[in-house]
Design a protein around this motif. Structure first.
Motif, PDB file in Angstrom:
ATOM      1  N   GLY A 155       0.820  -1.210   0.000  1.00  0.00           N
ATOM      2  CA  GLY A 155       0.000   0.000   0.000  1.00  0.00           C
ATOM      3  C   GLY A 155       0.852   1.257   0.000  1.00  0.00           C
ATOM      4  O   GLY A 155       0.545   2.233  -0.707  1.00  0.00           O
ATOM      5  N   ALA A 156       1.940   1.247   0.759  1.00  0.00           N
ATOM      6  CA  ALA A 156       2.841   2.400   0.772  1.00  0.00           C
ATOM      7  C   ALA A 156       3.516   2.585  -0.578  1.00  0.00           C
ATOM      8  O   ALA A 156       3.678   3.719  -1.065  1.00  0.00           O
ATOM      9  CB  ALA A 156       3.883   2.224   1.877  1.00  0.00           C
ATOM     10  N   ALA A 157       3.925   1.475  -1.211  1.00  0.00           N
ATOM     11  CA  ALA A 157       4.584   1.571  -2.514  1.00  0.00           C
ATOM     12  C   ALA A 157       3.629   2.087  -3.587  1.00  0.00           C
ATOM     13  O   ALA A 157       3.998   2.940  -4.409  1.00  0.00           O
ATOM     14  CB  ALA A 157       5.138   0.202  -2.907  1.00  0.00           C
ATOM     15  N   CYS A 162       1.784   6.712  -6.910  1.00  0.00           N
ATOM     16  CA  CYS A 162       0.748   7.673  -7.304  1.00  0.00           C
ATOM     17  C   CYS A 162       1.213   9.104  -7.082  1.00  0.00           C
ATOM     18  O   CYS A 162       0.993   9.981  -7.923  1.00  0.00           O
ATOM     19  CB  CYS A 162      -0.540   7.406  -6.522  1.00  0.00           C
ATOM     20  N   VAL A 163       1.872   9.350  -5.954  1.00  0.00           N
ATOM     21  CA  VAL A 163       2.301  10.710  -5.628  1.00  0.00           C
ATOM     22  C   VAL A 163       3.470  11.139  -6.500  1.00  0.00           C
ATOM     23  O   VAL A 163       3.480  12.248  -7.059  1.00  0.00           O
ATOM     24  CB  VAL A 163       2.663  10.804  -4.130  1.00  0.00           C
ATOM     25  N   GLU A 164       4.457  10.264  -6.647  1.00  0.00           N
ATOM     26  CA  GLU A 164       5.671  10.642  -7.365  1.00  0.00           C
ATOM     27  C   GLU A 164       5.485  10.638  -8.877  1.00  0.00           C
ATOM     28  O   GLU A 164       5.974  11.546  -9.568  1.00  0.00           O
ATOM     29  CB  GLU A 164       6.811   9.682  -6.986  1.00  0.00           C
ATOM     30  N   SER A 165       4.791   9.649  -9.406  1.00  0.00           N
ATOM     31  CA  SER A 165       4.688   9.515 -10.859  1.00  0.00           C
ATOM     32  C   SER A 165       3.424  10.141 -11.440  1.00  0.00           C
ATOM     33  O   SER A 165       3.448  10.678 -12.547  1.00  0.00           O
ATOM     34  CB  SER A 165       4.736   8.031 -11.255  1.00  0.00           C
ATOM     35  N   LEU A 166       2.323  10.053 -10.702  1.00  0.00           N
ATOM     36  CA  LEU A 166       1.050  10.550 -11.222  1.00  0.00           C
ATOM     37  C   LEU A 166       0.638  11.885 -10.612  1.00  0.00           C
ATOM     38  O   LEU A 166      -0.274  12.536 -11.124  1.00  0.00           O
ATOM     39  CB  LEU A 166      -0.055   9.513 -10.977  1.00  0.00           C
ATOM     40  N   GLY A 167       1.278  12.272  -9.515  1.00  0.00           N
ATOM     41  CA  GLY A 167       0.951  13.536  -8.875  1.00  0.00           C
ATOM     42  C   GLY A 167      -0.413  13.563  -8.216  1.00  0.00           C
ATOM     43  O   GLY A 167      -1.007  14.632  -8.043  1.00  0.00           O
ATOM     44  N   ALA A 198       0.881   1.101  12.006  1.00  0.00           N
ATOM     45  CA  ALA A 198       1.012   2.511  12.376  1.00  0.00           C
ATOM     46  C   ALA A 198       2.037   3.219  11.509  1.00  0.00           C
ATOM     47  O   ALA A 198       1.808   4.340  11.035  1.00  0.00           O
ATOM     48  CB  ALA A 198       1.400   2.622  13.853  1.00  0.00           C
ATOM     49  N   VAL A 199       3.168   2.575  11.260  1.00  0.00           N
ATOM     50  CA  VAL A 199       4.189   3.182  10.401  1.00  0.00           C
ATOM     51  C   VAL A 199       3.663   3.370   8.983  1.00  0.00           C
ATOM     52  O   VAL A 199       3.882   4.415   8.347  1.00  0.00           O
ATOM     53  CB  VAL A 199       5.476   2.319  10.406  1.00  0.00           C
ATOM     54  N   GLY A 200       2.944   2.361   8.470  1.00  0.00           N
ATOM     55  CA  GLY A 200       2.380   2.483   7.129  1.00  0.00           C
ATOM     56  C   GLY A 200       1.345   3.591   7.038  1.00  0.00           C
ATOM     57  O   GLY A 200       1.307   4.338   6.047  1.00  0.00           O
ATOM     58  N   LEU A 201       0.520   3.742   8.068  1.00  0.00           N
ATOM     59  CA  LEU A 201      -0.478   4.809   8.056  1.00  0.00           C
ATOM     60  C   LEU A 201       0.177   6.183   8.159  1.00  0.00           C
ATOM     61  O   LEU A 201      -0.286   7.155   7.539  1.00  0.00           O
ATOM     62  CB  LEU A 201      -1.469   4.604   9.202  1.00  0.00           C
ATOM     63  N   LEU A 202       1.235   6.288   8.946  1.00  0.00           N
ATOM     64  CA  LEU A 202       1.957   7.561   9.026  1.00  0.00           C
ATOM     65  C   LEU A 202       2.574   7.912   7.674  1.00  0.00           C
ATOM     66  O   LEU A 202       2.615   9.096   7.287  1.00  0.00           O
ATOM     67  CB  LEU A 202       3.042   7.477  10.101  1.00  0.00           C
ATOM     68  N   TRP A 203       3.042   6.914   6.954  1.00  0.00           N
ATOM     69  CA  TRP A 203       3.585   7.155   5.612  1.00  0.00           C
ATOM     70  C   TRP A 203       2.486   7.677   4.681  1.00  0.00           C
ATOM     71  O   TRP A 203       2.704   8.617   3.916  1.00  0.00           O
ATOM     72  CB  TRP A 203       4.196   5.872   5.069  1.00  0.00           C
ATOM     73  N   LEU A 207       2.403  11.404   2.833  1.00  0.00           N
ATOM     74  CA  LEU A 207       2.218  11.605   1.392  1.00  0.00           C
ATOM     75  C   LEU A 207       0.996  12.485   1.111  1.00  0.00           C
ATOM     76  O   LEU A 207       1.015  13.300   0.173  1.00  0.00           O
ATOM     77  CB  LEU A 207       2.059  10.247   0.703  1.00  0.00           C
ATOM     78  N   PHE A 208      -0.045  12.337   1.924  1.00  0.00           N
ATOM     79  CA  PHE A 208      -1.221  13.184   1.740  1.00  0.00           C
ATOM     80  C   PHE A 208      -0.882  14.652   1.989  1.00  0.00           C
ATOM     81  O   PHE A 208      -1.322  15.542   1.243  1.00  0.00           O
ATOM     82  CB  PHE A 208      -2.332  12.733   2.685  1.00  0.00           C
ATOM     83  N   ILE A 209      -0.095  14.922   3.023  1.00  0.00           N
ATOM     84  CA  ILE A 209       0.319  16.301   3.310  1.00  0.00           C
ATOM     85  C   ILE A 209       1.150  16.853   2.165  1.00  0.00           C
ATOM     86  O   ILE A 209       1.010  18.024   1.780  1.00  0.00           O
ATOM     87  CB  ILE A 209       1.098  16.352   4.635  1.00  0.00           C
TER      88      ILE A 209
END
Length: 428
Positions: A155-157, A162-167, A198-203, A207-209
């Motif tokens: 899910g993190a990957a 999505c964030v890095e390649s698709l914006g 918890a670590v995955g959700l923080l990630w 990314l949302f921020i």
């Protein structure tokens, strides 16, 4: 407790009179010898053979016919799942879950390679969402911590892609992780799975921020919402494991603010609109307090001190003093709670936090105008005093716990006359 530890230590317990031989045998029966697992060398050999085959296929991938490529992908995928199921039936869950996890990884690789094979160009993450869904389904079916870890990482990957390649930020991916794995954690509050989740959700929150181009301090609203979820978890260990990553993030932020914030150079990235930010944080605080009250955990409320928005203060001495007061108050609350609960692990953590706050205080507030020898003298005396206090407290805790332990182990209680004679007189 391991069987090996009992085999080594339990004879000494009998000799010292802590337990009887019958009780020792009961302990040994409670923790039987584990069945020997599959040898490590065959596993490593199989992995090396598999890597060798993958290397050959990868080196000649472009030259292989399309039908053969597709057959290799399907064959490796089905083979991994079949082998995993076989070893699970044979009573080897570690290897079985490992092979199931390999099949999950190959499933994602097959999605990507099939897209390349047939030149299926996509501008969204719809294909990769199936990978996240498959990971969640396998986690529920097999109840494996390894599969939970892989699903959170997948899910993190996917979200990072999505964030890095698709914006864009994939809300579907986020909700699959939050809802799917969150519900899994709620029903099975394993500490390892809780920490990974918890670590995955923080990630995901980070990314949302980034996508929203918001002030980075908005990150702590979802982070503390994760913390608040841990307050509502009936299982104390599972809930605490979910809270630790958020607390670590909050502490590191406050610690960094104490060191670097006095120059006021970070105002543009730290200060969101005051009322909306405080309103959102207060709403999460209310949820957390309600959970603590419902589960009887109000003693942990001082942990919210780390979320005090001191970054709204102007840089300089006022900000440095404010952050140091917060760090000291938080460390003191940890030490007080550890003393009350007789928790040696929390005592150690509290001592480390106290020393860290003291080091920052000295270097930020006293290094410029205090003589260096006096600085080290006061610091050493303070640490020695803290060490003495913790050792004394630990001895008191052990002394208070010794009589009940001895009675539970079968040692008869001392007669009243003997116990009174053993007590020191006021003049002794």
């Amino acid at each position: 407790m391991s069987r090996k530890f009992l085999d080594i230590e339990s004879p000494g317990w009998v000799t010292d009179g802590l337990i009887s031989e019958a009780q020792r045998q009961q302990l040994l029966a409670r923790y039987p010898q584990q069945a020997p697992a599959l040898g490590l060398l065959p596993i490593l050999g199989s992995v090396l053979v598999g890597l060798s085959g993958l290397s050959v296929v990868a080196a000649n991938w472009q030259g292989l016919p399309a039908a053969l490529r597709l057959a290799l992908l399907l064959g490796s995928l089905v083979g991994s799942y079949a082998a995993g199921s076989y070893f699970l039936r044979r009573g080897n869950p570690d290897l079985g879950h490992g092979l199931i996890g390999l099949g999950l990884i190959l499933f994602g690789a097959s999605i990507i390679l099939t897209s390349q094979l047939y030149q299926l160009v996509g501008y969204d993450a719809s294909g990769l969402l199936a990978w996240v869904i498959a990971g969640g389904a396998l986690s529920y079916v097999y109840g494996s911590r390894l599969l939970v870890l892989l699903t959170v990482l997948i899910g993190a990957a996917v979200q990072t892609y999505c964030v890095e390649s698709l914006g864009i930020f994939s809300y579907v991916t986020a909700w699959l992780v939050v809802g799917g794995m969150g519900y899994y954690w709620w029903r099975r509050p394993d500490t390892v799975s809780a920490t990974v989740l918890a670590v995955g959700l923080l990630w995901q929150a980070g990314l949302f921020i980034i996508v929203q181009h918001s002030k980075i301090t908005w990150f702590f609203v979802p982070a503390m919402l994760i913390y608040a979820a841990g307050d509502w978890q009936p299982n104390r260990a599972g809930g605490r494991a979910l809270q630790v990553p958020s607390l670590v993030a909050a502490y590191l932020f406050m610690f960094g603010l104490a060191i670097f914030g006095e120059a006021d150079a970070y105002a543009n990235i730290l200060r969101p609109p005051l009322l909306p930010y405080l309103g959102a944080l207060a709403a999460v605080l209310a949820v957390s307090v309600a959970g603590k009250r419902a589960r009887g955990r109000l003693a942990t409320l001082p942990e919210w001190l780390l979320l005090l928005p001191g970054f709204y203060l102007s840089g300089g001495l006022s900000l440095a003093v404010a952050t140091l007061v917060v760090l000291y108050a938080h460390a003191g609350s940890v030490l007080a709670r550890a003393n009350r609960d007789h928790d040696p692990e929390q005592l150690t953590i509290g001592a480390v936090l106290f020393v860290a706050a003291t080091a920052v205080a000295y270097f930020k507030l006293t290094w410029g105008f205090m003589d260096k020898s006096l600085f080290f003298l006061l610091g050493g005396v303070l640490l020695l005093a803290l060490s003495w206090y913790l050792r004394r407290r630990n001895a008191q805790v052990l002394a208070a716990a010794a009589p009940p332990v001895a009675q539970q182990a079968g040692t008869p209680p001392l007669p009243a006359a003997a116990s009174e004679a053993s007590e020191p007189t006021p003049n002794s």
